[in-house]
Motif scaffolding. Structure first.
Motif, PDB file in Angstrom:
ATOM      1  N   ASN A  64     -99.805   8.877  67.905  1.00 11.65           N
ATOM      2  CA  ASN A  64    -100.731   9.725  67.151  1.00 11.65           C
ATOM      3  C   ASN A  64    -101.742   8.893  66.379  1.00 11.65           C
ATOM      4  O   ASN A  64    -102.454   9.394  65.519  1.00 11.65           O
ATOM      5  CB  ASN A  64     -99.980  10.678  66.205  1.00 11.65           C
ATOM      6  CG  ASN A  64     -99.171   9.936  65.156  1.00 11.65           C
ATOM      7  OD1 ASN A  64     -99.213   8.707  65.072  1.00 11.65           O
ATOM      8  ND2 ASN A  64     -98.413  10.675  64.366  1.00 11.65           N
ATOM      9  N   ASP A  65    -101.788   7.607  66.716  1.00 12.13           N
ATOM     10  CA  ASP A  65    -102.754   6.697  66.095  1.00 12.13           C
ATOM     11  C   ASP A  65    -103.149   5.675  67.155  1.00 12.13           C
ATOM     12  O   ASP A  65    -102.294   4.953  67.678  1.00 12.13           O
ATOM     13  CB  ASP A  65    -102.110   6.014  64.888  1.00 12.13           C
ATOM     14  CG  ASP A  65    -103.062   5.039  64.196  1.00 12.13           C
ATOM     15  OD1 ASP A  65    -104.209   4.887  64.664  1.00 12.13           O
ATOM     16  OD2 ASP A  65    -102.644   4.426  63.187  1.00 12.13           O
ATOM     17  N   ASN A 120    -111.561  18.438  59.711  1.00  9.77           N
ATOM     18  CA  ASN A 120    -111.004  18.839  60.996  1.00  9.77           C
ATOM     19  C   ASN A 120    -112.061  19.738  61.644  1.00  9.77           C
ATOM     20  O   ASN A 120    -113.094  20.028  61.038  1.00  9.77           O
ATOM     21  CB  ASN A 120    -109.647  19.535  60.851  1.00  9.77           C
ATOM     22  CG  ASN A 120    -109.719  20.803  60.002  1.00  9.77           C
ATOM     23  OD1 ASN A 120    -110.800  21.338  59.737  1.00  9.77           O
ATOM     24  ND2 ASN A 120    -108.575  21.293  59.557  1.00  9.77           N
ATOM     25  N   SER A 128    -109.789  18.009  66.624  1.00 15.22           N
ATOM     26  CA  SER A 128    -108.599  17.819  65.802  1.00 15.22           C
ATOM     27  C   SER A 128    -108.401  18.970  64.816  1.00 15.22           C
ATOM     28  O   SER A 128    -109.355  19.543  64.294  1.00 15.22           O
ATOM     29  CB  SER A 128    -108.712  16.509  65.024  1.00 15.22           C
ATOM     30  OG  SER A 128    -107.608  16.354  64.159  1.00 15.22           O
ATOM     31  N   TYR A 150    -106.224  14.341  57.861  1.00 16.89           N
ATOM     32  CA  TYR A 150    -105.731  13.064  57.324  1.00 16.89           C
ATOM     33  C   TYR A 150    -105.920  11.928  58.322  1.00 16.89           C
ATOM     34  O   TYR A 150    -106.176  12.159  59.510  1.00 16.89           O
ATOM     35  CB  TYR A 150    -104.259  13.195  56.933  1.00 16.89           C
ATOM     36  CG  TYR A 150    -104.052  14.063  55.727  1.00 16.89           C
ATOM     37  CD1 TYR A 150    -103.985  13.508  54.449  1.00 16.89           C
ATOM     38  CD2 TYR A 150    -103.942  15.447  55.844  1.00 16.89           C
ATOM     39  CE1 TYR A 150    -103.809  14.303  53.327  1.00 16.89           C
ATOM     40  CE2 TYR A 150    -103.770  16.254  54.733  1.00 16.89           C
ATOM     41  CZ  TYR A 150    -103.704  15.672  53.469  1.00 16.89           C
ATOM     42  OH  TYR A 150    -103.541  16.462  52.364  1.00 16.89           O
ATOM     43  N   LEU A 151    -105.770  10.695  57.825  1.00 15.52           N
ATOM     44  CA  LEU A 151    -105.982   9.501  58.641  1.00 15.52           C
ATOM     45  C   LEU A 151    -104.748   8.602  58.587  1.00 15.52           C
ATOM     46  O   LEU A 151    -104.075   8.531  57.544  1.00 15.52           O
ATOM     47  CB  LEU A 151    -107.199   8.718  58.129  1.00 15.52           C
ATOM     48  CG  LEU A 151    -108.515   9.487  58.030  1.00 15.52           C
ATOM     49  CD1 LEU A 151    -109.571   8.629  57.333  1.00 15.52           C
ATOM     50  CD2 LEU A 151    -108.992   9.917  59.404  1.00 15.52           C
ATOM     51  N   PRO A 152    -104.444   7.912  59.682  1.00 13.56           N
ATOM     52  CA  PRO A 152    -103.336   6.949  59.650  1.00 13.56           C
ATOM     53  C   PRO A 152    -103.629   5.840  58.646  1.00 13.56           C
ATOM     54  O   PRO A 152    -104.773   5.405  58.499  1.00 13.56           O
ATOM     55  CB  PRO A 152    -103.298   6.401  61.081  1.00 13.56           C
ATOM     56  CG  PRO A 152    -104.033   7.406  61.908  1.00 13.56           C
ATOM     57  CD  PRO A 152    -105.068   7.994  61.009  1.00 13.56           C
ATOM     58  N   CYS A 155    -106.437  18.271  62.176  1.00 13.14           N
ATOM     59  CA  CYS A 155    -105.891  17.488  61.064  1.00 13.14           C
ATOM     60  C   CYS A 155    -107.025  16.923  60.208  1.00 13.14           C
ATOM     61  O   CYS A 155    -108.107  16.607  60.709  1.00 13.14           O
ATOM     62  CB  CYS A 155    -105.029  16.351  61.624  1.00 13.14           C
ATOM     63  SG  CYS A 155    -104.311  15.269  60.371  1.00 13.14           S
ATOM     64  N   HIS A 197    -103.491  14.457  66.260  1.00 12.29           N
ATOM     65  CA  HIS A 197    -104.762  13.754  66.096  1.00 12.29           C
ATOM     66  C   HIS A 197    -105.031  13.572  64.616  1.00 12.29           C
ATOM     67  O   HIS A 197    -104.482  14.296  63.779  1.00 12.29           O
ATOM     68  CB  HIS A 197    -105.917  14.551  66.722  1.00 12.29           C
ATOM     69  CG  HIS A 197    -105.678  14.912  68.164  1.00 12.29           C
ATOM     70  ND1 HIS A 197    -105.848  14.019  69.184  1.00 12.29           N
ATOM     71  CD2 HIS A 197    -105.281  16.077  68.723  1.00 12.29           C
ATOM     72  CE1 HIS A 197    -105.565  14.613  70.334  1.00 12.29           C
ATOM     73  NE2 HIS A 197    -105.223  15.855  70.077  1.00 12.29           N
ATOM     74  N   HIS A 198    -105.866  12.612  64.287  1.00 11.91           N
ATOM     75  CA  HIS A 198    -106.260  12.436  62.890  1.00 11.91           C
ATOM     76  C   HIS A 198    -107.594  13.129  62.640  1.00 11.91           C
ATOM     77  O   HIS A 198    -108.208  13.705  63.548  1.00 11.91           O
ATOM     78  CB  HIS A 198    -106.316  10.954  62.515  1.00 11.91           C
ATOM     79  CG  HIS A 198    -107.256  10.133  63.343  1.00 11.91           C
ATOM     80  ND1 HIS A 198    -108.629  10.269  63.292  1.00 11.91           N
ATOM     81  CD2 HIS A 198    -107.031   9.149  64.254  1.00 11.91           C
ATOM     82  CE1 HIS A 198    -109.210   9.424  64.101  1.00 11.91           C
ATOM     83  NE2 HIS A 198    -108.267   8.726  64.717  1.00 11.91           N
ATOM     84  N   VAL A 211    -100.453  13.090  59.431  1.00 15.02           N
ATOM     85  CA  VAL A 211    -101.227  13.080  60.676  1.00 15.02           C
ATOM     86  C   VAL A 211    -100.431  13.776  61.773  1.00 15.02           C
ATOM     87  O   VAL A 211     -99.257  13.465  61.983  1.00 15.02           O
ATOM     88  CB  VAL A 211    -101.577  11.638  61.103  1.00 15.02           C
ATOM     89  CG1 VAL A 211    -102.272  11.626  62.457  1.00 15.02           C
ATOM     90  CG2 VAL A 211    -102.458  10.986  60.050  1.00 15.02           C
ATOM     91  N   SER A 257    -100.214   8.619  56.775  1.00 18.65           N
ATOM     92  CA  SER A 257     -99.716   8.751  58.154  1.00 18.65           C
ATOM     93  C   SER A 257     -98.746   9.912  58.303  1.00 18.65           C
ATOM     94  O   SER A 257     -98.648  10.518  59.381  1.00 18.65           O
ATOM     95  CB  SER A 257     -99.042   7.450  58.599  1.00 18.65           C
ATOM     96  OG  SER A 257     -99.965   6.389  58.593  1.00 18.65           O
TER      97      SER A 257
END
Length: 774
Positions: free
Chosen positions: A130-131, A285, A323, A327-329, A325, A374-375, A371, A368
């Protein structure tokens, strides 16, 4: 050979980087020695249509319903033939396969359906990524799992896919055919998501229209403390007559309070001061991006999706654009300097902001744990020529870039003060909000209508934090204002998109509401929604195209047809309950508590019951005034491709040609035989009028503006005769004269072979004595 099948090309590139070996790019895959990495472009396969199973299903017929193509089959999506053949060839040569799709249920289905379609029996492993960061991919490569562990997840996604098709195909055909019997020409499309979406709009419209305005009252007290004027709002006491929203509805009561307070002493009962840090809005998103694009630039959700597709594929300046989502990793935080530099190089408008951003700041967006598959949608490390982008592409890119830059600005620091004032035993309240450090908010200073920012009614010009409790003052005035309640606001595209992500709040049944909310428990930004970010815009577009909803200025409202369809559908079809109930059963399938076939059996039983109900009761729906079929005098003529036919087909096979968008119904009497009627008949690219007693009466006339041209009898259409040519013995053809009404001449059918013999008509037969070459 180990074969990785990725969901998208960019994921394939990340896997190649994670493998850390020299790779050669081939046509449709990467050769990494013992490993081969190929990719899909989303779903390369789709479920077959009914007519793919049986050609007779191509023509819609209520006698064929319901249609249950079980077991189902797949076909290759249009345009995916080349890549699917690449995957098939690689599969044939592989020893081990690695499902490298996204981590969600649709990702699992996307690759597994290919393996099932090609009857793969080789071992299959699963990688969960997922990252796309190389470090994260390497970690995932070292933790491959057996794909059989995810069989339940695959079956769950397959259940929804097959059920959606069965539900949509059968009920769309059933309702459309029933509507045609009432004279409707439109397709009445039914779907698990689209009809509840229509239900949202219809219910909002009716609440708006049916709203009965009521009166309530507000009381604003003007107070002076230490020579400073403070305006505060009356806080109703326990004995105050109020409505369900704590608004005063008694005029006499509120007027009495005002009179009691005017000119009377007042005291500051309490001062509550709080300094609060506020984080920047999260990266976008797809749903939030579509909502903001609609709100700020009036760009439709469908258009926003296509623009982001271009920004991602053509310019390569943003990450995955569908996406759900925000958030980001955490590993991506290290990429900040390169991404900020790419924004600086691309968007001149944001150069200053990108320079001021501090890449060492780590906002709440880098998490993370939040997430999903997808981010969030953010800029990439690639720059592009901003001037080559269209205006709308620039607008969307700047929104995405601004949201990313904001993650590297300090938090906004505000001082919030709540002031409570007591006057004659009555309580008044007011608030102040003073920005001490603007931080990221300087990037959003022009977004006055952004409901994600704090634009509360707090006073931003006066700072009440210096006031002390127990300070004495006086009420210099008390103003009563009469106000009226407002109806629920009509939907805009922005508000409709946001409601689709939290539609559970409108569900009455607490158990079903709970199920729908639980469906999204792992999705930040979704709270009991229906549809997906990738499909919602196309569903809204479809409702517009089918005439179920329309624009009224910037508002979205339901049409008469949309409301009629809503009203004839069962309640289960126009509320989100079905999505919630299906999700519950899909979780049971995933956990091996319910089989796929058991679930589909229940869906089929529901469909069969609904089809029987419509076939028995019909549709209580009104069509636009139509033309009654002259042949059966029961049906309504409806427009088809190039002609008009009876709505009772196949019981009535009456057909009529079309002129100027209307059916040509008039059938004048045949002037020659007087017994028949003339009918407009297509001939090649034109039309002519012929007697319906043909072949007994062969009268015909050219067509002129949708009517028979009686001044020019006959047409260019000849008739074969029993007479023979004297020269070559081939049959003669009888031709109507174009110069003289009701006269003919005879020509040899061997004309193309070189015989040009021609005869004058003599009372219905050729005059051989007056033969001549044409």
């Amino acid at each position: 050979m180990r074969l990785f099948i990725a969901e998208k090309p960019e994921l394939a590139e990340a896997i190649v980087a994670g493998l850390g070996v020299k790779a050669s790019r081939r046509d449709g895959y990467y050769d990494c020695g013992d490993d081969i990495v190929t990719w899909c472009y989303g779903h390369l396969l789709e479920l077959c249509d009914p007519e793919d199973y049986d050609p007779r299903y191509k023509k819609w017929n209520k006698l064929d319903l319901p249609i249950f193509p079980i077991p189902w089959k797949y076909k290759v999506k249009k345009g995916a033939e080349k890549q699917i053949n690449v995957i098939k060839t690689l599969l044939d040569n592989a020893t081990v396969v690695v499902n490298s799709a996204d981590c969600d249920s649709q990702g699992q289905l996307l690759v597994d359906e290919i393996l099932v379609h090609f009857k793969n029996e080789k071992p299959v492993q699963r990688i969960l990524i997922n990252d796309n960061n190389t470090k994260a991919v390497k970690k995932a490569l070292n933790n491959l799992r057996d794909n059989r562990e995810f069989f339940g997840l695959y079956q769950s996604a397959l259940a929804q896919s097959v059920a959606d098709q069965l539900y949509g195909y059968n009920l769309t055909r059933c309702y459309t055919l029933a509507g045609q019997e009432k004279g409707l020409s439109q397709v009445l499309s039914i779907g698990r998501v689209q009809t509840p979406l229509l239900g949202l709009v219809v219910r909002r419209d009716r609440l708006h229209e049916g709203h009965e305005s009521s009166v309530y009252y507000t009381l604003t007290g003007s107070f002076t403390f230490n020579q400073q004027l403070v305006n505060a709002t009356y806080n109703p006491s326990a004995e105050a007559p109020v409505d369900d929203k704590k608004r005063v509805i008694g005029k006499a009561f509120i007027t009495a309070v005002a009179e009691q307070c005017k000119g009377k002493p007042a005291i500051i009962a309490a001062v509550e001061v709080q300094e609060k840090e506020e984080s920047a809005p999260l990266p976008y998103n797809l749903l939030r991006l579509q909502a903001d694009a609609s709100r700020k630039f009036s760009i439709t959700s469908d258009k926003t999706l296509s623009i982001t597709q271009a920004l991602r594929e053509k310019y390569k300046v943003i990450t995955y654009n569908r996406s759900d989502c925000e958030y980001l990793p955490e590993d991506q935080h290290d990429d900040a300097p390169a991404v900020l530099n790419a924004i600086y190089q691309t968007g001149s408008v944001l150069k200053g902001a990108a320079q001021k951003a501090d890449p060492t700041i780590k906002s709440r967006a880098f998490n993370s744990a939040n997430v999903s598959a997808h981010h969030g949608i953010i800029p990439t490390e690639n720059s592009a020529n901003f001037d080559q982008m269209s205006k709308q592409e620039q607008q969307i890119y700047l929104l995405i870039a601004r949201a990313y830059i904001a993650q590297f600005f300090p938090k906004q620091l505000c001082r919030l003060t709540k002031l409570t004032i007591d006057c004659e035993g009555h309580q008044f309240q007011t608030n102040s909000r003073i920005v001490l450090k603007p931080g990221w908010s300087i990037l959003y200073k022009n977004d006055k209508d952004n409901d994600e920012l704090d634009h509360s009614e707090a006073n931003t010009k006066q700072d009440f934090s210096e006031f002390q409790s127990k300070t004495d003052g006086v009420c210099t005035n008390a103003q009563v204002d009469e106000k009226k309640t407002k109806p629920p606001a009509l939907y805009t595209e922005s508000s409709l998109l946001k409601d689709l992500a939290r539609v559970a709040k409108y569900i009455e049944d607490p158990q079903i509401k709970k199920l729908l909310i639980e469906k999204d428990q792992d999705k930040k930004g979704e709270h009991g929604g229906i549809g997906t970010p990738a499909t919602r815009s196309s569903i809204i577009k479809g409702l517009f195209e089918r005439g179920f909803i329309e624009n009224k200025g910037k508002k979205i409202i339901s049409t008469k047809l949309g409301r009629q369809l809503h009203d004839v559908l069962p309640k289960m079809a126009v509320v989100p309950d079905m999505t919630a109930l299906w999700h519950q059963q899909q979780k049971q399938i995933e956990n091996n508590e319910l089989t796929l076939n058991e679930f589909l059996q229940g869906v089929c039983e529901y469909i069969e019951t609904e089809v029987q109900r419509i076939n028995t009761d019909g549709l209580a729906i009104e069509a636009k005034p139509g033309h009654k079929c002259p042949e059966c005098e029961k049906g309504i003529l409806r427009q088809r491709k190039g002609f008009w036919g009876c709505s009772r087909y196949p019981e009535c096979k009456g057909t009529y040609s079309e002129y100027a968008g209307k059916p040509v119904i008039a059938q004048p009497a045949c002037p020659n035989c007087t017994e028949g009627k003339l009918k407009r008949i297509p001939f090649k690219k034109n039309h002519f009028w012929g007697c319906n007693r043909h072949p007994e009466c062969k009268t015909n006339f050219p067509d002129k503006a949708g009517k028979p041209d009686f001044n020019n009898a006959g047409s260019s259409k000849p008739e074969k005769t029993n007479y023979a040519c004297e020269k070559c013995s081939k049959p003669l053809m009888k031709w109507p004269s174009k110069k003289k009404k009701n006269t003919y001449w005879y020509g040899c059918s061997g004309f193309k072979d070189g015989c040009k013999q021609k005869y004058v008509d003599d009372d219905g037969k050729p005059d051989y004595d007056k033969a001549k070459e044409k």
